[in-house]
Motif scaffolding. Sequence first.
Motif, PDB file in Angstrom:
ATOM      1  N   ASP A 121     -25.241  96.327  -2.484  1.00 36.50           N
ATOM      2  CA  ASP A 121     -24.851  95.492  -3.626  1.00 36.50           C
ATOM      3  C   ASP A 121     -23.201  95.635  -3.617  1.00 36.50           C
ATOM      4  O   ASP A 121     -22.636  94.569  -4.045  1.00 36.50           O
ATOM      5  N   ILE A 122     -22.457  96.757  -3.603  1.00 37.75           N
ATOM      6  CA  ILE A 122     -21.133  96.926  -3.678  1.00 37.75           C
ATOM      7  C   ILE A 122     -20.251  96.851  -2.389  1.00 37.75           C
ATOM      8  O   ILE A 122     -19.268  97.138  -2.470  1.00 37.75           O
ATOM      9  N   ALA A 123     -21.218  96.582  -1.251  1.00 42.72           N
ATOM     10  CA  ALA A 123     -20.466  96.857   0.033  1.00 42.72           C
ATOM     11  C   ALA A 123     -19.275  95.924   0.106  1.00 42.72           C
ATOM     12  O   ALA A 123     -18.354  96.229   1.249  1.00 42.72           O
ATOM     13  N   ASP A 124     -19.330  94.643  -0.478  1.00 42.74           N
ATOM     14  CA  ASP A 124     -18.079  93.850  -0.301  1.00 42.74           C
ATOM     15  C   ASP A 124     -16.858  94.103  -1.268  1.00 42.74           C
ATOM     16  O   ASP A 124     -16.102  93.410  -0.965  1.00 42.74           O
ATOM     17  N   VAL A 125     -17.131  95.188  -2.112  1.00 46.34           N
ATOM     18  CA  VAL A 125     -15.973  95.266  -3.250  1.00 46.34           C
ATOM     19  C   VAL A 125     -14.844  96.249  -2.643  1.00 46.34           C
ATOM     20  O   VAL A 125     -15.018  97.264  -2.038  1.00 46.34           O
ATOM     21  N   GLY A 126     -13.635  95.835  -2.607  1.00 43.11           N
ATOM     22  CA  GLY A 126     -12.457  96.498  -2.259  1.00 43.11           C
ATOM     23  C   GLY A 126     -12.422  96.620  -0.886  1.00 43.11           C
ATOM     24  O   GLY A 126     -11.878  97.803  -0.636  1.00 43.11           O
ATOM     25  N   ARG A 127     -12.872  96.017   0.184  1.00 39.69           N
ATOM     26  CA  ARG A 127     -12.576  96.165   1.467  1.00 39.69           C
ATOM     27  C   ARG A 127     -11.045  96.202   1.630  1.00 39.69           C
ATOM     28  O   ARG A 127     -10.547  95.175   1.174  1.00 39.69           O
ATOM     29  N   ASP A 128     -10.552  96.856   2.602  1.00 41.54           N
ATOM     30  CA  ASP A 128      -9.083  96.873   2.891  1.00 41.54           C
ATOM     31  C   ASP A 128      -8.910  96.241   4.380  1.00 41.54           C
ATOM     32  O   ASP A 128      -9.208  96.920   5.292  1.00 41.54           O
ATOM     33  N   ARG A 129      -8.460  95.170   4.141  1.00 36.42           N
ATOM     34  CA  ARG A 129      -8.339  94.357   5.728  1.00 36.42           C
ATOM     35  C   ARG A 129      -7.312  94.707   6.388  1.00 36.42           C
ATOM     36  O   ARG A 129      -7.359  94.667   7.669  1.00 36.42           O
ATOM     37  N   MET A 130      -6.370  95.725   5.963  1.00 35.68           N
ATOM     38  CA  MET A 130      -4.915  96.089   6.793  1.00 35.68           C
ATOM     39  C   MET A 130      -5.536  97.355   7.557  1.00 35.68           C
ATOM     40  O   MET A 130      -5.619  97.487   8.487  1.00 35.68           O
ATOM     41  N   ARG A 131      -5.981  98.257   6.644  1.00 35.52           N
ATOM     42  CA  ARG A 131      -6.344  99.688   6.874  1.00 35.52           C
ATOM     43  C   ARG A 131      -7.982  99.938   7.691  1.00 35.52           C
ATOM     44  O   ARG A 131      -7.962 100.777   8.352  1.00 35.52           O
ATOM     45  N   ARG A 151      -9.851 101.636  -3.174  1.00 39.34           N
ATOM     46  CA  ARG A 151     -10.509 101.189  -4.699  1.00 39.34           C
ATOM     47  C   ARG A 151      -9.688 102.196  -5.351  1.00 39.34           C
ATOM     48  O   ARG A 151      -9.960 103.501  -5.288  1.00 39.34           O
ATOM     49  N   HIS A 152      -8.646 101.737  -6.093  1.00 39.99           N
ATOM     50  CA  HIS A 152      -7.785 102.699  -6.851  1.00 39.99           C
ATOM     51  C   HIS A 152      -7.831 102.646  -8.194  1.00 39.99           C
ATOM     52  O   HIS A 152      -8.071 101.438  -8.891  1.00 39.99           O
ATOM     53  N   VAL A 153      -7.912 103.581  -9.070  1.00 34.84           N
ATOM     54  CA  VAL A 153      -8.311 103.587 -10.439  1.00 34.84           C
ATOM     55  C   VAL A 153      -7.517 102.869 -11.205  1.00 34.84           C
ATOM     56  O   VAL A 153      -6.397 102.535 -11.004  1.00 34.84           O
ATOM     57  N   PHE A 154      -8.326 101.879 -12.056  1.00 36.75           N
ATOM     58  CA  PHE A 154      -7.782 101.051 -12.953  1.00 36.75           C
ATOM     59  C   PHE A 154      -7.165  99.700 -12.446  1.00 36.75           C
ATOM     60  O   PHE A 154      -6.143  99.112 -12.709  1.00 36.75           O
ATOM     61  N   GLY A 210      -8.033 103.301   2.500  1.00 37.24           N
ATOM     62  CA  GLY A 210      -8.905 102.984   3.772  1.00 37.24           C
ATOM     63  C   GLY A 210      -9.934 104.110   3.808  1.00 37.24           C
ATOM     64  O   GLY A 210     -10.206 104.480   4.954  1.00 37.24           O
ATOM     65  N   GLY A 211     -10.698 104.227   2.721  1.00 35.57           N
ATOM     66  CA  GLY A 211     -11.847 105.185   2.886  1.00 35.57           C
ATOM     67  C   GLY A 211     -13.037 104.635   3.387  1.00 35.57           C
ATOM     68  O   GLY A 211     -13.298 103.540   3.563  1.00 35.57           O
ATOM     69  N   GLY A 212     -14.218 105.519   3.344  1.00 43.13           N
ATOM     70  CA  GLY A 212     -15.516 105.095   3.525  1.00 43.13           C
ATOM     71  C   GLY A 212     -16.323 104.445   2.491  1.00 43.13           C
ATOM     72  O   GLY A 212     -15.733 104.509   1.288  1.00 43.13           O
ATOM     73  N   ALA A 213     -17.185 103.990   2.648  1.00 41.00           N
ATOM     74  CA  ALA A 213     -18.325 103.506   1.653  1.00 41.00           C
ATOM     75  C   ALA A 213     -18.969 104.559   0.831  1.00 41.00           C
ATOM     76  O   ALA A 213     -19.634 103.971  -0.083  1.00 41.00           O
ATOM     77  N   SER A 215     -15.143 111.857   7.284  1.00 40.92           N
ATOM     78  CA  SER A 215     -14.769 111.270   6.143  1.00 40.92           C
ATOM     79  C   SER A 215     -13.361 110.877   5.777  1.00 40.92           C
ATOM     80  O   SER A 215     -12.448 111.236   6.400  1.00 40.92           O
ATOM     81  N   HIS A 216     -13.090 110.179   4.558  1.00 45.99           N
ATOM     82  CA  HIS A 216     -11.967 109.737   4.225  1.00 45.99           C
ATOM     83  C   HIS A 216     -11.654 108.665   5.433  1.00 45.99           C
ATOM     84  O   HIS A 216     -10.223 108.741   5.495  1.00 45.99           O
ATOM     85  N   ALA A 217     -12.324 107.958   5.942  1.00 51.36           N
ATOM     86  CA  ALA A 217     -12.065 107.405   6.844  1.00 51.36           C
ATOM     87  C   ALA A 217     -13.200 106.140   7.069  1.00 51.36           C
ATOM     88  O   ALA A 217     -14.173 106.373   6.837  1.00 51.36           O
ATOM     89  N   PRO A 218     -13.072 105.035   7.729  1.00 54.22           N
ATOM     90  CA  PRO A 218     -14.129 103.995   7.495  1.00 54.22           C
ATOM     91  C   PRO A 218     -15.380 104.456   8.435  1.00 54.22           C
ATOM     92  O   PRO A 218     -16.484 103.754   8.180  1.00 54.22           O
ATOM     93  N   GLU A 219     -15.452 105.494   9.181  1.00 51.37           N
ATOM     94  CA  GLU A 219     -16.461 105.965  10.204  1.00 51.37           C
ATOM     95  C   GLU A 219     -17.392 106.838   9.181  1.00 51.37           C
ATOM     96  O   GLU A 219     -18.440 107.143   9.882  1.00 51.37           O
ATOM     97  N   GLU A 220     -16.862 107.130   8.033  1.00 50.02           N
ATOM     98  CA  GLU A 220     -18.143 107.917   7.160  1.00 50.02           C
ATOM     99  C   GLU A 220     -19.093 107.201   6.923  1.00 50.02           C
ATOM    100  O   GLU A 220     -19.395 106.127   6.825  1.00 50.02           O
ATOM    101  N   PHE A 221     -20.444 107.779   7.222  1.00 46.71           N
ATOM    102  CA  PHE A 221     -21.729 107.187   7.188  1.00 46.71           C
ATOM    103  C   PHE A 221     -22.855 108.024   6.669  1.00 46.71           C
ATOM    104  O   PHE A 221     -22.701 109.017   6.552  1.00 46.71           O
TER     105      PHE A 221
END
Length: 402
Positions: free
Chosen positions: A15-25, A30-33, A86-89, A374-380
């Motif tokens: 449900d939240i997979a599309d929130v905060g995707r970083d197109r550049m990195r 997703r940063h606080v506040f 640019g972190g993982g989901a 982890s801390h990268a898009p490949e986290e799974f």
Amino acid sequence: MTGTPETRASGLLADIADVGRDRMRGGYSRHVFDGAECELREWFAGEARRRGLDLEQDRNGNLWAWWGDPGPDAVVTGSHLDSVPGGGAFDGPLGVVSALSAVDILRARGVTPAKPLGVVVFGEEEGGRFGVPCLGSRLLTGSLPAEKALRLRDPDGTTFADAVRGAGLDPERIGADPELVGRIGRFVELHVEQGRGLIDLGRPVAVGSTVIAHGRWRLTFAGQGNHAGATPMDDRRDPMLPAAETVAAVRRIATSAPGTRATVGRVAANPGGTNVIASTVDLWLDARGPDVPSVVRDVEAAARAAAEAEGCTVELREESWGDEVVFDPALRDAVSAELGGVPALPTGAGHDAAVLSGHVPAAMLYVRNPTGVSHAPEEFAEDADVDAGAEALATVLAGLSA
Ligand SMILES: [Zn+2]
């Protein structure tokens, strides 16, 4: 017995997979506040409401959803919704969706906890915006003074004081909240594993044993900003040189100190132009291990020698520090026993559970990460493991809250 499909942890994550995707990195930022993290807070509030949980935001901006009247001896679970750049989901959200799903699973099993059950979302766990990891839990427990936190600045120069004001909080009320900490009887955080422990063991779930000591430092090299074409090579004081030598020294020093992990993952040249010799260069050191103070002393000495050789200066400042944490052995064993005996794994990653463990018995569950990254898009994590993790969390919560 599992929850209905939409209440499975894997479904909530989708449900939240599309929130905060970083197109550049790539991955998520997703940063606080800030935009995406605020959107996720709204989403969490909606999910809490849907389950009839009582939602409150504490004075430090952490969110709490309560099943039963909040009170002493509560069993609390949760994690965070912010990410590294640019972190993982999974890092953070997995623990939150698993907590919500665990509530559904307990209800589907007909379990009503005898103790209050809390689901918490901590703010700024990664320190991705203000530089200090576990900011929300450190403020809550008083392990970081409010005055220090309020002065922190994000990369755009916004202070934490301004950010909390923007989030509708009162900067005067930021800081230790012993009454709220006093409600927590036991805390359990579920998290995606940040390593290969469970891959090697061929198991989906483990319990946490220790978190290694870790800290962050900022090194500022200062020289003379100048023209890249008009300044002869023998007439430069270029802070980029000692900065580069320090990056190499970090690898050398950490490699010769057993058990140490040291990283320079962030560098900023000021003013940052291709045809400009930088006037200052900031670099950030992340160091973890059994003897970090001596590693940092050696890095500082190397940085100083490199700076002097180039006619530059260097200043080193500590941004955060966390001692080694050994999770409460009795709780760790109780959690493992509830699950029929699961392996115990150490970790090199910091967590809110580690901060809380200085104040209340705390435990962690790790869910297998088939990439080990982890801390990268490949986290799974596979859906089946995600859902097995939520089932395990529900079982643990049922045992602790009976
Ligand atoms: Zn995390």
